[in-house]
Design an enzyme around this catalytic site. Structure first.
Site, short mmCIF file in Angstrom:
data_model
loop_
_atom_site.label_atom_id
_atom_site.label_comp_id
_atom_site.label_asym_id
_atom_site.label_seq_id
_atom_site.Cartn_x
_atom_site.Cartn_y
_atom_site.Cartn_z
N GLY A 38 0.78 -1.23 0.00
CA GLY A 38 0.00 0.00 0.00
C GLY A 38 0.81 1.27 0.00
N PRO A 76 5.21 -4.58 -1.39
CA PRO A 76 5.07 -3.45 -2.31
C PRO A 76 4.75 -3.92 -3.72
CG PRO A 76 7.38 -3.92 -1.95
CD PRO A 76 6.61 -4.82 -1.02
N ARG A 135 2.74 -1.30 -6.44
CA ARG A 135 2.70 -0.01 -7.12
C ARG A 135 3.97 0.80 -6.90
NH1 ARG A 135 -2.11 3.24 -7.16
NH2 ARG A 135 -2.86 1.86 -5.51
N ARG A 192 -8.20 3.46 -14.52
CA ARG A 192 -8.15 3.96 -13.15
C ARG A 192 -8.84 5.32 -12.99
NH1 ARG A 192 -4.09 5.36 -10.79
NH2 ARG A 192 -4.64 4.65 -8.69
N TYR A 237 -11.44 4.94 -10.19
CA TYR A 237 -11.10 5.54 -8.91
C TYR A 237 -11.17 7.06 -8.90
CZ TYR A 237 -8.72 1.02 -8.02
OH TYR A 237 -8.41 -0.30 -7.86
N CYS A 289 -16.38 4.54 -26.86
CA CYS A 289 -17.75 5.06 -26.93
C CYS A 289 -18.33 5.18 -25.52
CB CYS A 289 -18.60 4.13 -27.79
SG CYS A 289 -20.18 4.85 -28.25
N GLU A 290 -17.71 6.04 -24.71
CA GLU A 290 -18.11 6.30 -23.33
C GLU A 290 -17.73 7.73 -22.99
OE1 GLU A 290 -19.55 4.56 -20.90
OE2 GLU A 290 -19.71 2.62 -21.92
N TYR A 307 -1.19 -1.21 -12.34
CA TYR A 307 -2.66 -1.30 -12.46
C TYR A 307 -3.22 -0.72 -13.75
CZ TYR A 307 -2.23 -2.61 -7.61
OH TYR A 307 -1.85 -3.25 -6.46
#
Length: 460
Positions: free
Chosen positions: A276, A319, A321, A358, A362, A389-390, A419
Site C-alpha cells: 500500500g 510493495p 505499485r 483507473r 477511482y 464510446c463512453e 494497475y
C-alpha cells in the site's frame, strides 16, 4: 493517530478528487523527477527514457505503448530489499506482472505475491522458486489451492473458514504441510478511496478481529495437523504515505498474537503488514522515503511486541505499485483537438479506458506532457480523453497542454506502470498495447501488442 488513518467508518467520499481544474504549471515542458521514471530527460526537446527517444519508440512499436524503465524498476526493488534487509519483501504481482518482470523480481532477491492460478503460472514459467511465493485471494478455488499445495508455494494467506477446510483437506490428501498466514481485518483503514481501502470490517477481505472471526480461524488452523500456522497478515489499503495506520494495525495484531500465545501456547514467528505504499501521480503528492518508512515500521513492530512480552516476528511487506508504478509511462498519439465553447479543449488520443481504467474507476489523477517536442505556447486547459464510446473515457480529467497541440503529437502519461496493463480490457474490441522495456539505449518487447486475430481467437 494521524489524520491519515482512522478507525473504520464512512469517510471514503472525502477522498474523491475535487472537481476543479488545477493551476497551470510554470513550465509545460518540465519533468518532475518524483513522478517521471528515473532515466527520463528531454533531449533536443523530445522526451527520452532509458536513453531512447519516445518518437523512435512510437515509430518502431506503435501507440498506445506502455514503456517500462527497467533500471527504475530494478532500483526500486533493490531499495526495498535493502530497507527491509532483516525481513522479507514480496512484490505484489497484481500491480503488473509478466514473465520478464517475474525474472527481474527473482534476480533482485524479492519474493512474489500471486492471487490466482494465472499469476502463479507466470512465476513458475520462468523458474521462480515456489517457496518464495505467497498465494493471496478472498475466494481461491479448490484447483488454485491444489496448485499452490502441489507446487510448494511458500505461504498461503487464508481468507475464510471455508478456505481453511479446503486447504486442510488438500494438504492431507497430498501429504504436505503448507505454511499458513491468517488475513486479519483489523478495523483500521488508510485514508484512501473506498474501493482501495481494505482493512475495515465491511468488505470482502479477511477475517474480522473485532468479531472474533480471526481468533476462531487460528483455532481452526491449529486444530488441523496438516497445516502450519506461522503468522498473521494485514493489508490496510493503498496510496499510504505515513506509518500511522501501520502502527494501529501492528498494535491490534499484537493483541491477537498474545491471545494465540495464551490460549494455545504458540508464538507465531511471522507478521506480514502488506503493502500500500503510495507514489506521487501529480505535483504536490507525497513521495514517501522507503528507508524512513521501513525504519519507522520496524521500530513500531519491535516496540509493540516488547510491550506485550512477545518475541519480535519476522516482518514481511508487499510493495507493488511503489516498485512498478513510477517506472512506467504510457505513450499516446493525438488524434483530434476539439475546443468546447471556451470551457476546455478535449484532446483525444488513440487509447483510453481500455489501457487505463483507473481514472474512470477511482477518479485517479495523472500527469501528462507533450512528449515529442517542446513548446513555448500558452497553456490550454485540457481534458485528455480516449477513443471509446463512453463519455467517462477520460485519461486525465484536468490538465494544461500547450495550445499549439496538433494531431500527430505524442503525449506521455507518467506513473502508469501499476494497475494499467493489469486492468486493461478489450472494450470496443481494441487490442491491448505492447509493453516495451527500455534500458541503456535499447528497447525490447516484453509483452507483445495484441492483434485483431487475438481478439477473435476462441470465438465460434
Amino acid at each position: 493517530m494521524s489524520r491519515f488513518a482512522h478507525p473504520a467508518g464512512d469517510r471514503h467520499a472525502e477522498q474523491m478528487p475535487e472537481d476543479r481544474p488545477p493551476h497551470a504549471p510554470a513550465d509545460l515542458n518540465s519533468l518532475d523527477p518524483a513522478i517521471w521514471p528515473r532515466t527520463s530527460e528531454r533531449i533536443a526537446g523530445s522526451l527520452t527514457i532509458g536513453g531512447l527517444d519516445v518518437r523512435d519508440l512510437a515509430e518502431e512499436f506503435g501507440t498506445p505503448l506502455y514503456v517500462v524503465d527497467e533500471e527504475d524498476f530494478r532500483s526500486r526493488a533493490r531499495e526495498f530489499r535493502q530497507a527491509y534487509s532483516d525481513g522479507e519483501v514480496h512484490y505484489a504481482g497484481k500491480a503488473f506482472l509478466c514473465r520478464e518482470v517475474a525474472r527481474w523480481i527473482m534476480q533482485e532477491g524479492l519474493g512474489l505475491d500471486v492471487c490466482s492460478a494465472g499469476e502463479l503460472a507466470v512465476g513458475l514459467s520462468v523458474g521462480f522458486p515456489p517457496e518464495r511465493m505467497t498465494m493471496h485471494g478472498n475466494n481461491k478455488s479448490l484447483a488454485e489451492l491444489e496448485l499452490a499445495v502441489t507446487t510448494g508455494v511458500g505461504h498461503v494467506v487464508v481468507d475464510s473458514f471455508e478456505e481453511i477446510a479446503r486447504l486442510g483437506y488438500l494438504a492431507e490428501k497430498h501429504r504436505v504441510r503448507p505454511k499458513v498466514l491468517i488475513r486479519v481485518t483489523v478495523g483500521v483503514e488508510a485514508h484512501t478511496h473506498e474501493f482501495i481501502a481494505t482493512a475495515h470490517d465491511d468488505q470482502k477481505f479477511g477475517l474480522s478481529l473485532s468479531s472474533g472471526a480471526a481468533a476462531e480461524a487460528a483455532r481452526m488452523v491449529l486444530a488441523l495437523p496438516s497445516l502450519e500456522l506461522v503468522g498473521l497478515h494485514s493489508h490496510i489499503g493503498s496510496q499510504i504515505s505515513d506509518t500511522a495506520g501501520f502502527e494501529v494495525a501492528a498494535r491490534r495484531l499484537a493483541g491477537l498474537l498474545v491471545q494465540i500465545r495464551d490460549e494455545h501456547g504458540v508464538e507465531l514467528p511471522e507478521l506480514d503488514l502488506g503493502g500500500g505504499y503510495g507514489i506521487p501521480y501529480v505535483e504536490g503528492d507525497d513521495a514517501p522515503d522507503i528507508k524512513v518508512i521501513a525504519d519507522a515500521l520496524r521500530e513500531i513492530v519491535v516496540s509493540v511486541c516488547r510491550s506485550r512480552n512477545l518475541p519480535v516476528p519476522r516482518l514481511t511487506v508487499e510493495p507493488g505499485r511503489s516498485i512498478s508504478g513510477p517506472a512506467g509511462i504510457t505513450l499516446y498519439e493525438v488524434g483530434t483537438v476539439k475546443n468546447v465553447d471556451g470551457l476546455r479543449t478535449y484532446v483525444s488520443v488513440d487509447g483510453g479506458m481500455s489501457d487505463n481504467v483507473r481514472t474512470a474507476l477511482y477518479g485517479a489523477d495523472y500527469t501528462a506532457r507533450l512528449a515529442s517536442r517542446e513548446s513555448t505556447a500558452a497553456p490550454m486547459l485540457s481534458r485528455l480523453v480516449g477513443k471509446h464510446c463512453e463519455s467517462g473515457d477520460i485519461v486525465v480529467r484536468d490538465l494544461y497542454l500547450p495550445d499549439d497541440l496538433v494531431p500527430g503529437d505524442l503525449i506521455a502519461v507518467a506513473a502508469t506502470g501499476a494497475y494499467c496493463r493489469s486492468l486493461a480490457s478489450n472494450y470496443n474490441y481494441l487490442p491491448k498495447p505492447a509493453v516495451v522495456a527500455v534500458a541503456g539505449g535499447s528497447a525490447r518487447v516484453i509483452v507483445r501488442r495484441e492483434t485483431e486475430e487475438d481478439l477473435l481467437r476462441g470465438q465460434l
